[in-house]
Design a protein around this motif. Sequence first.
Motif, mmCIF file in Angstrom:
data_model
loop_
_atom_site.group_PDB
_atom_site.id
_atom_site.type_symbol
_atom_site.label_atom_id
_atom_site.label_comp_id
_atom_site.label_asym_id
_atom_site.label_seq_id
_atom_site.Cartn_x
_atom_site.Cartn_y
_atom_site.Cartn_z
ATOM 1 N N LEU A 2 -11.963 -53.629 9.518
ATOM 2 C CA LEU A 2 -12.118 -54.806 9.035
ATOM 3 C C LEU A 2 -12.145 -54.485 7.546
ATOM 4 N N LYS A 45 -9.958 -51.966 5.133
ATOM 5 C CA LYS A 45 -8.729 -53.224 4.704
ATOM 6 C C LYS A 45 -9.271 -53.911 3.949
ATOM 7 N N VAL A 46 -10.093 -54.401 3.272
ATOM 8 C CA VAL A 46 -11.361 -55.479 2.435
ATOM 9 C C VAL A 46 -11.113 -54.615 1.191
ATOM 10 N N LYS A 103 -8.070 -52.635 -1.156
ATOM 11 C CA LYS A 103 -7.420 -53.448 -1.612
ATOM 12 C C LYS A 103 -8.042 -52.998 -3.406
ATOM 13 N N SER A 114 -2.072 -50.895 9.263
ATOM 14 C CA SER A 114 -2.923 -52.709 9.624
ATOM 15 C C SER A 114 -4.695 -51.855 10.205
ATOM 16 N N SER A 115 -5.614 -53.119 9.696
ATOM 17 C CA SER A 115 -6.644 -52.824 10.824
ATOM 18 C C SER A 115 -6.883 -52.361 11.841
ATOM 19 N N GLU A 127 -15.593 -60.027 -1.811
ATOM 20 C CA GLU A 127 -15.121 -60.235 -0.296
ATOM 21 C C GLU A 127 -15.762 -58.339 -1.103
ATOM 22 N N GLY A 149 -9.654 -58.184 13.036
ATOM 23 C CA GLY A 149 -7.802 -57.814 12.055
ATOM 24 C C GLY A 149 -6.522 -59.325 12.539
ATOM 25 N N LEU A 201 -7.332 -61.452 9.225
ATOM 26 C CA LEU A 201 -6.559 -60.803 8.144
ATOM 27 C C LEU A 201 -5.394 -61.995 8.826
ATOM 28 N N GLU A 253 -3.127 -60.564 11.149
ATOM 29 C CA GLU A 253 -2.345 -59.376 11.011
ATOM 30 C C GLU A 253 -1.515 -59.361 12.797
#
Length: 302
Positions: free
Chosen positions: A25, A28-29, A32, A95-96, A216, A263, A267, A269
């Motif tokens: 997680l 993934k953040v 970005k 995806s995470s 974040e 996730g 998120l 997902e």
Amino acid sequence: MKTLMKYQKLILIILLSCCSGPSYLFIKVGVKTIPPMTLVFFRVFIAALTLFTLLKLQRKKLWSYRKHAKHFFVMGCITCVLPFFLIMTSEKTISSSLAGLLNGSVPIFAGVLAHFTLPNDRLSVQKTIGILLGIIGLAFVLVPSLEQSYRDTQGTLMVILASVAYGVGIVYSKKYLQGLPSLIASTWQLIMASLVALPLCFLLEKPLIVPLVGFEAIASVLGLAWIGSALAFIFYYRLIEVADPSYLSYSTLLAPLIALALGVWILGEHLTWNAYVGGALILSGLGITTQPIKRKKIYEMA
């Protein structure tokens, strides 16, 4: 005494999983806005600085273990820089949740490598069945992705390669670094990883012109550094002292479920049906291998 040791290993596995699971997680953040290798450097550098500070407060001497420097360097490369970079790059396209599930395949590679390199951790019928189930699970995830975009396939393969690196690291650490104080080993490994990651940042990316990041991204870096690296490696090296490589790799049995839950929950997902089936097969295979081995080993290789 055996019962106490069993529960100690179980608690350490759970703690390590709770440190590793949220990392997907955080990644993934973070990716970005932060380039992958730059994120790797900040992760390992902040973690190394944190553990080094703890060592100083405890007045422990890091330099006394310099004779193991080459092994710490290898571990810094194969269990930090390489897999971190591969997973961080992969999560720019997948995806995470999927990354976490795929990384549950670590025991497949650790089990096979341990069989050929460590005489006390050989494959049994039970372990072999578990590994074969895991391989089938990987196929369920990987083969359908070949029909999708190149970027999805590339991301999937990157996580699998990272799992191979983790498997090598588990066996290597058990063979060459067993018995070292967990805080010492973790600090050395993260320092070596920082020294490797820093020049790679300038070689592969432009870290000096990274735009300002928000709360974040900063929180994800600190989460990766303090939870996913500093704490995780302390528990990791403590486990090396009390468990064999196959058992040590079982932390990936719980971590993928944590990654999947975070996730989906945070998120939003969604995974395809084959990813769920593949993940279930991978985790089922791991579940089989965690059961006590009662049968005679099927291989006796020199």
